[in-house]
Design a protein around this motif. Structure first.
Motif, mmCIF file in Angstrom:
data_model
loop_
_atom_site.group_PDB
_atom_site.id
_atom_site.type_symbol
_atom_site.label_atom_id
_atom_site.label_comp_id
_atom_site.label_asym_id
_atom_site.label_seq_id
_atom_site.Cartn_x
_atom_site.Cartn_y
_atom_site.Cartn_z
ATOM 1 N N GLY A 37 -7.996 5.480 0.606
ATOM 2 C CA GLY A 37 -6.925 6.445 0.321
ATOM 3 C C GLY A 37 -7.149 7.153 -1.001
ATOM 4 O O GLY A 37 -6.898 8.348 -1.136
ATOM 5 N N ALA A 38 -7.648 6.403 -1.997
ATOM 6 C CA ALA A 38 -7.864 6.985 -3.325
ATOM 7 C C ALA A 38 -9.112 7.855 -3.371
ATOM 8 O O ALA A 38 -9.231 8.749 -4.206
ATOM 9 C CB ALA A 38 -7.968 5.872 -4.365
ATOM 10 N N ASN A 39 -10.075 7.589 -2.456
ATOM 11 C CA ASN A 39 -11.328 8.353 -2.460
ATOM 12 C C ASN A 39 -11.745 8.662 -1.026
ATOM 13 O O ASN A 39 -12.692 8.090 -0.499
ATOM 14 C CB ASN A 39 -12.412 7.532 -3.192
ATOM 15 C CG ASN A 39 -13.685 8.334 -3.400
ATOM 16 O OD1 ASN A 39 -13.741 9.524 -3.087
ATOM 17 N ND2 ASN A 39 -14.706 7.685 -3.899
ATOM 18 N N SER A 40 -10.996 9.595 -0.378
ATOM 19 C CA SER A 40 -11.216 9.872 1.047
ATOM 20 C C SER A 40 -12.557 10.558 1.315
ATOM 21 O O SER A 40 -13.004 10.628 2.459
ATOM 22 C CB SER A 40 -10.067 10.709 1.614
ATOM 23 O OG SER A 40 -9.886 11.868 0.831
ATOM 24 N N TYR A 80 -6.585 0.914 0.267
ATOM 25 C CA TYR A 80 -6.210 1.698 -0.913
ATOM 26 C C TYR A 80 -7.421 2.422 -1.487
ATOM 27 O O TYR A 80 -7.323 3.555 -1.948
ATOM 28 C CB TYR A 80 -5.567 0.795 -1.967
ATOM 29 C CG TYR A 80 -4.975 1.582 -3.107
ATOM 30 C CD1 TYR A 80 -3.918 2.453 -2.877
ATOM 31 C CD2 TYR A 80 -5.498 1.496 -4.386
ATOM 32 C CE1 TYR A 80 -3.375 3.206 -3.902
ATOM 33 C CE2 TYR A 80 -4.966 2.243 -5.429
ATOM 34 C CZ TYR A 80 -3.904 3.093 -5.173
ATOM 35 O OH TYR A 80 -3.382 3.848 -6.190
ATOM 36 N N GLY A 81 -8.599 1.773 -1.388
ATOM 37 C CA GLY A 81 -9.836 2.407 -1.885
ATOM 38 C C GLY A 81 -10.156 3.691 -1.139
ATOM 39 O O GLY A 81 -10.462 4.724 -1.746
ATOM 40 N N SER A 98 0.834 -1.220 0.000
ATOM 41 C CA SER A 98 0.000 0.000 0.000
ATOM 42 C C SER A 98 0.865 1.265 0.000
ATOM 43 O O SER A 98 0.475 2.282 -0.572
ATOM 44 C CB SER A 98 -0.983 0.008 1.185
ATOM 45 O OG SER A 98 -0.299 -0.081 2.396
ATOM 46 N N GLY A 141 1.123 7.347 -7.653
ATOM 47 C CA GLY A 141 0.440 8.571 -8.089
ATOM 48 C C GLY A 141 1.319 9.792 -7.915
ATOM 49 O O GLY A 141 1.321 10.699 -8.756
ATOM 50 N N LEU A 195 1.798 1.595 -3.672
ATOM 51 C CA LEU A 195 0.636 2.035 -4.464
ATOM 52 C C LEU A 195 0.320 3.508 -4.234
ATOM 53 O O LEU A 195 -0.017 4.239 -5.161
ATOM 54 C CB LEU A 195 -0.595 1.175 -4.127
ATOM 55 C CG LEU A 195 -0.574 -0.274 -4.633
ATOM 56 C CD1 LEU A 195 -1.732 -1.069 -4.044
ATOM 57 C CD2 LEU A 195 -0.617 -0.328 -6.154
ATOM 58 N N SER A 196 0.455 3.951 -2.963
ATOM 59 C CA SER A 196 0.134 5.353 -2.662
ATOM 60 C C SER A 196 1.167 6.300 -3.260
ATOM 61 O O SER A 196 0.880 7.465 -3.522
ATOM 62 C CB SER A 196 0.038 5.575 -1.150
ATOM 63 O OG SER A 196 1.301 5.437 -0.555
ATOM 64 N N SER A 235 -3.932 8.801 3.523
ATOM 65 C CA SER A 235 -3.438 7.921 2.461
ATOM 66 C C SER A 235 -4.016 6.541 2.714
ATOM 67 O O SER A 235 -4.586 6.284 3.767
ATOM 68 C CB SER A 235 -1.909 7.849 2.492
ATOM 69 O OG SER A 235 -1.499 7.074 3.594
ATOM 70 N N GLY A 236 -3.843 5.652 1.776
ATOM 71 C CA GLY A 236 -4.381 4.300 1.940
ATOM 72 C C GLY A 236 -3.594 3.448 2.905
ATOM 73 O O GLY A 236 -4.028 2.361 3.279
#
Length: 463
Positions: A420-423, A417-418, A153, A160, A156-157, A440-441
């Motif tokens: 983190g991507a859409n807080s 991660y979901g 994670s 971006g 992945l964070s 963050s995720g």
């Protein structure tokens, strides 16, 4: 462990001629990330550039480099139990930005708010140091499946962030322009070509050479292409890839660092949310150290390495607060660099740390690195950050994946991660929950992985 030479051995003897360029790669990889959190938080407190406190901001940026260098040396060489003797570069954490932004709002901004952030960091750092001493009994809650999920994670964070730099940095008026993308692409191609098409020093220093090529290309572009553009409102702006040599000319040659440029203020409203964030940071550091040891040394981290690393994280953050600098923690960017190059030599990383200290003492050096176009950094970052993801996968698959393991990883990543991507999905929850989970995720992924690992029944003979 030393599969090719001294640079691949943590304790290997290496010449300065080799160590300096290898250390410089680390400085270039983390330089912008080390200063960005301070620029953001001083801005949130209203003590940034263009205000009456602009000189404080300059002192803080200078101290940030000095402290990152000192704390990295402690992490590499250890003072008693402080430091894990692991190939980790320490720097100003961006993980705290969300919490500190809210503290700045709650405290009403100004020097007082920044002082409250320093007070909270001082207390929180000591708290994380205590957690480090207790890490051995807590270790059983962090098997490879959990730390691997955290490392994955983290990677992945960061991907971006790397792509964002590749386009010139999202604050740039010409974000995503052909020039920015081309510059990032040239750096990436040079790194890949050198890493896999050459041997010896050019191969292991591919990141540094790629970034130097990026500087040269940007300088040439400045001579042959227009350096300014016009935005939608008709205002003229300087393009993101342009090298600002004036900044180097204006910087002073030598400056003495200031101790306590901002007086710490102790306020429970700031201390409590920051302490919670330090718990999260400890888990993230365990993930970083696990990732760097698996990725760079092909083994698992020991209890002593993890414990010393987390103690250094905490004590280093408290030391940073005395110099007005935000918490210093393990830098995931550099974990990516180590896992990509496999270079774990302590002397090489120490050269990078010494260079950071020199940047703190000689502002001209710092200015030279600070003018690096974001897209040049992005060209290197895209590859480095992706290699953290691979380290996470290596940790997760260290033992054969069972249905239990698959459930832990998929739910932790899906939720973590979901979110983190859409807080925005947390917008109906209390502010404190949003602060801890929405940054963050990494945080939700770590917590979900730990909880599921405790709750799900262990596999008996299931393969």
């Amino acid at each position: 462990m030393s599969n090719k030479g001294a640079e691949y051995d943590f304790y290997g003897k290496i010449s300065l001629k080799k160590a300096i360029p290898l250390g410089m790669q680390h400085v270039l990889a983390m330089f912008v990330g080390n200063l960005t959190p301070i620029l953001i938080i001083t801005g949130a407190c209203g003590i940034g550039a263009g205000t009456e406190f602009a000189d404080i901001q300059i002192a803080l940026l200078q101290n940030a480099m000095l402290i990152a260098g000192i704390v990295t040396l402690i992490q590499l060489f250890a003072i008693g139990p402080i430091g894990g003797k692991v190939p980790i570069i320490m720097g100003t954490s961006s993980g705290f930005i969300g919490v500190f932004n809210s503290v700045a709002g709650v405290m009403g901004g100004g020097v007082l708010a920044y002082g409250a952030i320093m007070g909270a960091s001082l207390v929180g750092g000591l708290f994380e140091g205590v957690l480090g001493f207790m890490l051995k009994p807590l270790r059983r809650f962090l098997p490879p499946i959990v730390t691997g999920t955290v490392v994955l994670s983290i990677g992945l964070s960061l991907i971006g962030v790397g792509v964002n730099s590749f386009g010139g940095g999202n604050a740039a008026k010409d974000f995503g322009s052909v020039e920015n993308l081309l510059l990032g692409l040239i750096v990436l191609i040079v790194i890949i070509a050198l890493k896999h098409g050459t041997t010896g020093m050019t191969s292991v220093s591919s990141i540094l050479i790629g970034i130097i090529v990026g500087y040269i290309v940007a300088a040439v572009m400045g001579l042959v292409l227009p350096t300014t553009g016009v935005d939608a409102e008709g205002a003229e702006f300087t393009k993101a890839w342009v090298l600002n040599w004036q900044k180097v000319a204006d910087a002073s040659w030598f400056a003495v660092p200031k101790i306590m440029p901002v007086k710490p203020v102790f306020d429970a409203k700031a201390i409590i949310p920051v302490m919670i964030m330090f718990i999260v940071t400890a888990v993230e550091t365990v993930g970083d150290i696990s990732g760097v040891i698996v990725g760079g040394m092909d083994r698992e981290a020991t209890d002593k390495e993890l414990s010393g690393g987390v103690i250094c994280d905490g004590i280093g953050s408290s030391l940073a607060a005395l110099f007005g600098v935000l918490p210093n923690t393990s830098f995931s960017q550099n974990v990516g660099l180590v896992t990509m190059t496999k270079i774990v030599n302590r002397s090489a990383l120490a050269c990078g740390a010494v260079f950071l200290i020199l940047c703190g003492l000689f502002p001209k050096l710092a200015a030279l690195i600070s003018i690096m176009p974001q897209s040049v950094l992005g060209g290197a970052a895209v590859m480095m950050f992706s290699s953290i993801v691979i380290s996470g996968i290596q940790l997760i698959t260290k033992e054969p994946l069972t249905t239990r393991g698959i459930s832990i990883v998929s739910v932790a990543l899906g939720l973590g991660y979901g979110i983190g991507a859409n807080s925005a999905v947390l917008s109906g929850l209390p502010q404190s929950v949003q602060l801890i989970f929405g940054g963050s995720g990494i945080v939700p992924a770590a917590i979900v992985a730990v909880v599921l690992n405790i709750c799900l029944p262990k596999d008996k003979t299931q393969a």
